[in-house]
Design an enzyme around this catalytic site. Structure first.
Site, mmCIF file in Angstrom:
data_model
loop_
_atom_site.group_PDB
_atom_site.id
_atom_site.type_symbol
_atom_site.label_atom_id
_atom_site.label_comp_id
_atom_site.label_asym_id
_atom_site.label_seq_id
_atom_site.Cartn_x
_atom_site.Cartn_y
_atom_site.Cartn_z
ATOM 1 C CB CYS D 21 -0.862 0.094 1.249
ATOM 2 S SG CYS D 21 -1.880 -1.317 1.515
ATOM 3 N N GLY D 47 1.041 0.302 -4.992
ATOM 4 C CA GLY D 47 -0.203 -0.457 -4.977
ATOM 5 C C GLY D 47 -1.042 -0.027 -6.155
ATOM 6 C CG ASN D 130 2.243 0.296 3.681
ATOM 7 O OD1 ASN D 130 2.130 -0.865 3.318
ATOM 8 N ND2 ASN D 130 3.342 1.002 3.508
ATOM 9 N N GLY D 131 0.892 -2.167 5.691
ATOM 10 C CA GLY D 131 1.555 -3.099 6.600
ATOM 11 C C GLY D 131 0.687 -4.308 6.841
ATOM 12 C CE1 TYR D 275 11.161 -4.269 -8.289
ATOM 13 C CE2 TYR D 275 9.504 -4.484 -6.598
ATOM 14 C CZ TYR D 275 9.861 -4.507 -7.919
ATOM 15 O OH TYR D 275 8.921 -4.736 -8.883
#
Lengths: 508, 508, 508, 508
Positions: D21, D47, D130-131, D275
């Site tokens: 996310c 995302g 997010n997570g 990345y």
């Protein structure tokens, strides 16, 4: 290019009344989703803005149940236009479905489309609901204070929370506890991993029929949903009854049934007979066609067609407003013709079933253009005649006025408007979406029929009396079997506890 | 998810007959595109698979005309769902429009949607066409040999090439030369930079009406398109007539009119009265409603309702197939009731106007399910009665058979099917899309009414005789005013020169 | 909700230059449509607003050929997103395809999407065209006077008319006659029932490569379309050559080839090397990557990076504008580093490949926001450095200015802009869509590099000289092998006869 | 025709890793929704399958707050393609947004799109997350046993229930109580009627930056979301910190900040540097570009380019895999060139950014075709050279193998693959969507680099060592500041309590 936004509520109805929903349920059928699709199709007129189906699929490998769901804004045929959804996604032997009159547009409102599907300690649960609760304010606050969060503004989520919160251990008892707390009108199908429940409020406000299709059991708001799938109508789910179908019951052919709350006097919505239900359905265990024609007949008895003095006068032309007053007009005409053999039932209005967006030219009235795209007159039938129009109801009066205007252009001698229901003077809080009291034309004119008629531009206007209406409908018990609040302001179920959010829902 | 592909031809019609087109034209109106939109909306029943509008816009700055176009597959309301198309794209004071029954799907067929718009030495040219030419093979080959390339397989492109190739200098003469070369049925509107032409073949096969809206002139396939925009019907474009509207003519109020080819005897399509046209329209200068009711009346005279022997027998129930046989049924019933006061006109079939995709369960018949999603019976009306169904025509017989099956489930005592037209035995090459001769049930049974009735599952079957049909329609000249080829195989206009491509067009 | 209208031209390019087309053809392959799909995908950068494929399918039963077509607005992947189109609709062993830069929106413009498919006396004919004719005005008028009607405003339709009108009997001769009449730039694939033609104008303005895939022959604008399908590049279609592939030629492996018009001196579009073609392609029989790096090298020789005086100065940072100047920047940097070992090639700009609609807040500049959604700077790389940006060209200067502004925010010490082409001072009439002369920034400033640089906000600005550009490109014959009109106003092919319609096409 | 389903995850990334996310929040800005739109656009790479925005709008008349929401499957630019959504629907001065990697398709999964919006006793509440939590199983069961029902299978709903159930009276304390119960990785924005909260787990696994735009405060997963709206980066939300912004804080310019749970040692996700994050962002308070180039440099030190023996050998060509390894390749090359002045950094792979559906011919490999539609080689650069490819990671190895195959076709002398991270041997449970352990190529070959290299078809393969990776990243405290579980199986946060539902979420 903007994609067209069909306003499907307009497609087949010309009133500013909207029913809230059609519900459907089926248990133990390998074609559960397809049959639900057809059932919803037959219930399309009860809610044209969104549709959905939930199925319960048994996963043999893991001995677990999986709930599949698909729902969206749009007509049933559009929401399920991809056959892969029915066959590949909505697998399983049991299903419930829903058609909804709802608000469109904003991504948020999407949450309100039914069926609702949730997960709780008892497994999966899905619900389809027709009706409106009236103690939502209290219940919502109570639940919120207990730390419950709400993702929608619907009654249905409220019921689901009550079920999940029940301390009872048996699922049936959880439901009974939940439904003992809610007040209002509801006809509900609930699907759990391996059971199907059908529940109706103790007043029996909204219809809910119970049927059979070979080894499967089915439930639907109206019996026309049974006809389309060749199911057999058994009886109604009784007011205050909860029917439970599970694997065992199917084996024995019997069904378990429970009573919710105190059994109250019946309060069937009389508007189902006047306008909502399809004439080919049975609701409240009587054929709608039969009741609606009796209503038409009683209207004729109370306010016959005008003038039989001259031979010319006698050739009164009775016309219907297609398709909503077709049946009542038949009842009306068949009575009239008994005493005036020269009266004629004619097709004076042609209705286009292609209705979409209306573009207006500057200085033109949008609603006028809308009526013109929907109706045209057959001049040869109306010109120089005494015309009797039978219509089912007047709500705001806007459409009626424009329709009369259209008819007047065909130059009839006289226009007599006969309404097969009493004046609508009060909103419904049990599942119909009426305008507010102020917007109702009968209120604006203190129910002065003459004035309303003048406003509408007719030679005469007549409503069916409350008395004659009550004479037209069947009774299980007594005259008070029906809710007539919209004609009488007499609300049989308390509306004190209505949630603001709930009230507002119709505003969007 | 796949977007739904409404099959709109199914929406309001239940026959395997399709008209080819509706055409509309308007000159000198600032709202030309909006009025054309409404006109096309009223003509929607004449062609439900594609729609288009072309406008001519005068560019004052450059003293030039610009042609704007928008057309696509779909219903009128869907093709023009974005109001910006009408107001921002389709600017200009003149417009022509078209609704089309056509083949859908492949990107190629898109080319066949009308109006056609081209550019030639005389400027811009757009054309809307209803009908079918019959010497296309010869003309196409001739043109190809002269080095003409074809971008479509339509008659309309052929006409446009003929116009462009004419050596005449005046536009009017170019058109006259072009139309003197084509044979067949055509009712056409042509828009050029500053003129509007309306042309009809010398036989007057397809209708084309001429009207007036304040300072504007309008043309339409049926007069219902005038009603919706409050235009006044003046008269028909006469068979073989070419009317030209230009700026000058508008000033004087007169119109220039030309004669195309040799004036032939009239050959109006009699099916327009039986089925195609809307009952609220006038076609061939007579009200459709009036003719259609006379057809119903004559059907009743020829084949009255059964049994008047017992009181029970007398209560024959006459029902219509909504909406296509509504008017003929009225005519039928009004005649019947004269001698049998106990006969009743009832609503025995309820029609759903939401019809979309049909999903079938294994082992089920798709067409059966389709009929069930469209119709349901009102059992109380039919059960144990002698039922008379009035329908307009039988083509393949498939739908009729399924409809009868449905009605039989309601357990009527007898079912008598009365068809308000003679047996259909031959295809139409003048603009209707019938099945091939082999597929017509009347051919399959050598017109043996009894056998056809047995096949359909009715107690009795009766068609209207050709003689009585001819008695029902109005005449300008004589009995041969009508084309009845589909009932008689008697083709009044040569069909020898039909192009294969043209024949095939209906196959896709 | 309005569906998103991706402006795909924006997706990968940041210039206001647009190539006109990519063409592709394949003969004798059972996967013709799928291979064409991939070929067009590789040519996507040459035209991003519409795509189409036509196939020729042999109908054994009737010994006839059928042409299938699918084309629409959108990227290749979107137009052919439904795999059924490729496999079920676009059947056949031969195919041509097209990607197009074109105007979107109005239904009308749809007609201009290629390939074109027509029917003429010789059967079916389809055409894919890259380039622009310059004697269209004369030809169009001539044809119109002969009675030809035009359905589009394209060169391509004009060519098709010329072919259809040819009196020659052999198809090859018809084409030769047609192409002998047209003047301008064209690289064309033509598919007939059983032949595939590839034609290139005598100047060889636009590229067209010839290849082989097992037993199939292929043509494509650039060889990257061969790589994706594993086809082998044989050679270019020569300027003025017409290659014909038919069944016989395939058997022998040889190919028939004709010469169109008088063989002229070559006039390859030099911009193909500067910007249009993909670096992994060969065009004009040389690898684009190789030429483009040589261009970069020559730019470095002419205008090296600034300051090598102080150690700090030496750490000049060279950055590219992704992805269009990637290759030229490499060439530039590899030259620079020879004499300044401390110079670094860095990534100073990050490009987002998700670019869509830009919403502006009041008071904000739309184009500025657009640049910001596309590019962001890597501050650590630029801050306090002498930065050299290599870009391929400046057209209007708008984007360059905003890009410089963005870079300046990262607070470099100096910004030196090196352009790997001479100033653009004149529009292209041979197939590129440049702005008008007035809009070109080099014209607005009389090619005063210093002033332009000041306007753009850079420390210094340098263009590649025409001389060095000419040194960078390969020659078959001599220095005049290339068209450099956009840099020199020296139009090698007459533009006198340009049709207004043709000129306007780019305006919409 | 089926509408294209862009698989946007493929558009810009070529790995089978997906971040979970991007989150964004803004307080006190009249353009809150537009700025959130741009912020989400910049976070698109985190995302790509769904996006949403919630705004809080103050209704002055009723002194109440209204929450507006719009979310859907698709890229940010597609979900908000209609500008009316941003300006007319998403009104209000505060907003949070979310981009999500998620499962598509079934109507059900739609529920999982964020932000979540609910109503509880404290008013409205919306959350972007997010997570991944790791004690969900326990928490979900506990809540269900208390009668809580779940409408989704997400961590986020779980958090919302915990907040709603908190007995604390102050909103801040409710949140602190809720977050003290959850274990795992989370970076969260929560919007209430009049406050904006930003919360980060005590390990700081996922990034969350804090910024300022004039009088507004902003939060975002990466600082590139600040750049696009010209906001200023202040600092990170600290691990274990909860920042609260309300009207008062805005007045003073200060912000309230709380500590959640016990402050733990930092465990930043090291893959963000390798990345995930954009090189132009700062995460964990360091520039990604800087770290990533250091990673490249260390890779070069550990495994330099091959052979410097012959002059020919020296001309080693270093290429990147666009765009994911661009930055690391620069770092690698800049180190290599120090000792081998003849080495060259070249563009050996051209990437197409138009990637959609892949159609396969029989006998062809789908993934192969996919790689070919994405990449093409520049043969002139690779042929006969010693080629060094720098890539960021190898997960399944499928794409790498196909990429190598493609490069081998260009006939390089040798291919040396340098990976800028250690072998991936274990899945991530903190928010990255890796394949299962079995699917990881490093596991399949026991991390035997030689074997993996053989499998991939390269001359040599080298990974960056864990030690050198740890040397490349910045430290606040010590070497254990990072989570490296995917390289070491050493999970710093307990994963015992993972809910099955939660685990499964990635499977669909």
């Amino acid at each position: 290019m903007k994609k067209i936004k069909l306003k499907p509520a307009e497609l087949n109805r010309h009133k500013s009344i909207h029913s809230n929903c059609g519900v459907f349920g089926i248990y133990n059928n390998p074609d559960a989703s397809i049959l639900t699709y057809y059932g919803l199709h037959a219930l399309q007129h009860r809610g044209q803005e969104a549709a959905g189906i939930v199925t319960s699929e048994y996963d043999e490998k893991n001995d677990k149940y999986k709930f599949n769901i698909h729902k969206d804004h749009g007509l049933v045929l559009s929401v399920f236009s991809d056959d892969k959804i029915l066959t590949n996604v909505l697998k399983g032997n049991s299903a419930i479905g829903h058609t909804r009159y709802s608000t469109t547009g904003s991504g948020d409102k999407r949450n309100n489309i039914q069926p609702f599907k949730v997960n709780f300690k008892g497994g999966n649960l899905a619900l389809s609901h027709n009706g409106n609760l009236t103690n939502t304010k209290y219940l919502r606050e109570k639940l919120q204070n207990e730390g419950t969060l709400f993702q929608t503004s619907t009654d249905s989520e409220l019921i689901l929370h009550l079920i999940a919160k029940s301390k009872e251990s048996k699922l049936e008892d959880k439901l009974l506890e939940a439904f003992s707390q809610v007040i209002g009108a509801f006809s509900i199908c609930i699907l759990t991993d391996d059971k199907l429940f059908a529940i109706r409020d103790p007043y029996g406000v909204r219809p809910l029929a119970f049927g059979k299709l070979n080894d499967s059991f089915v439930f639907a708001s109206e019996t026309c949903a049974f006809d389309i799938i060749n199911a057999e109508y058994i009886r109604d789910v009784m007011p205050g009854e909860m029917i439970v179908i599970d694997r065992e019951s199917i084996k024995t052919g019997s069904e378990k049934s429970y009573i919710i709350g105190t059994a109250e006097k019946y309060k069937h919505c009389i508007f189902e007979y006047i306008y909502f239900s399809r004439p080919d359905s049975s609701v409240f265990e009587e054929k709608v066609d039969k009741v609606r024609r009796k209503i038409g007949k009683n209207l004729a008895i109370e306010s016959p067609a005008p003038g039989k003095d001259t031979p010319e006068d006698k050739k009164t032309v009775v016309i219907n407003v297609p398709d909503s007053s077709n049946t009542a007009t038949l009842g009306y005409f068949n009575e009239i013709v008994k005493t005036n053999k020269d009266a004629r039932h004619e097709i004076g209005l042609i209705r286009s079933h292609y209705v979409g967006r209306t573009f207006i030219q500057p200085g033109q009235d949008k609603r006028k253009m809308k009526v013109k795209t929907k109706f045209n007159t057959v001049k040869g039938v109306l010109e120089n005649r005494k015309v009797v129009i039978v219509d089912d109801s007047i709500v705001r009066g806007t459409t009626s006025k424009l329709l009369v205007e259209l008819i007047q252009k065909a130059e009839p001698k006289e226009v007599h408007l006969k309404i097969s229901s009493p004046p609508v003077i009060s909103p419904c809080y049990y599942g119909m979406d009426f305008p507010t009291a102020n917007e109702l034309i009968a209120n604006q004119n203190d129910q002065n029929t003459e004035e309303i008629g003048k406003h509408l531009g007719v030679t005469s206007l007549a409503y069916l009396s409350k008395e004659k209406l009550m004479e037209s409908v069947p009774y299980k018990h007594e005259k008070t079997d029906y809710c007539t609040a919209c004609f009488t302001k007499n609300y049989p179920i308390s509306i004190e506890g209505l949630d603001d959010m709930n009230k507002n829902e119709f505003d969007d």
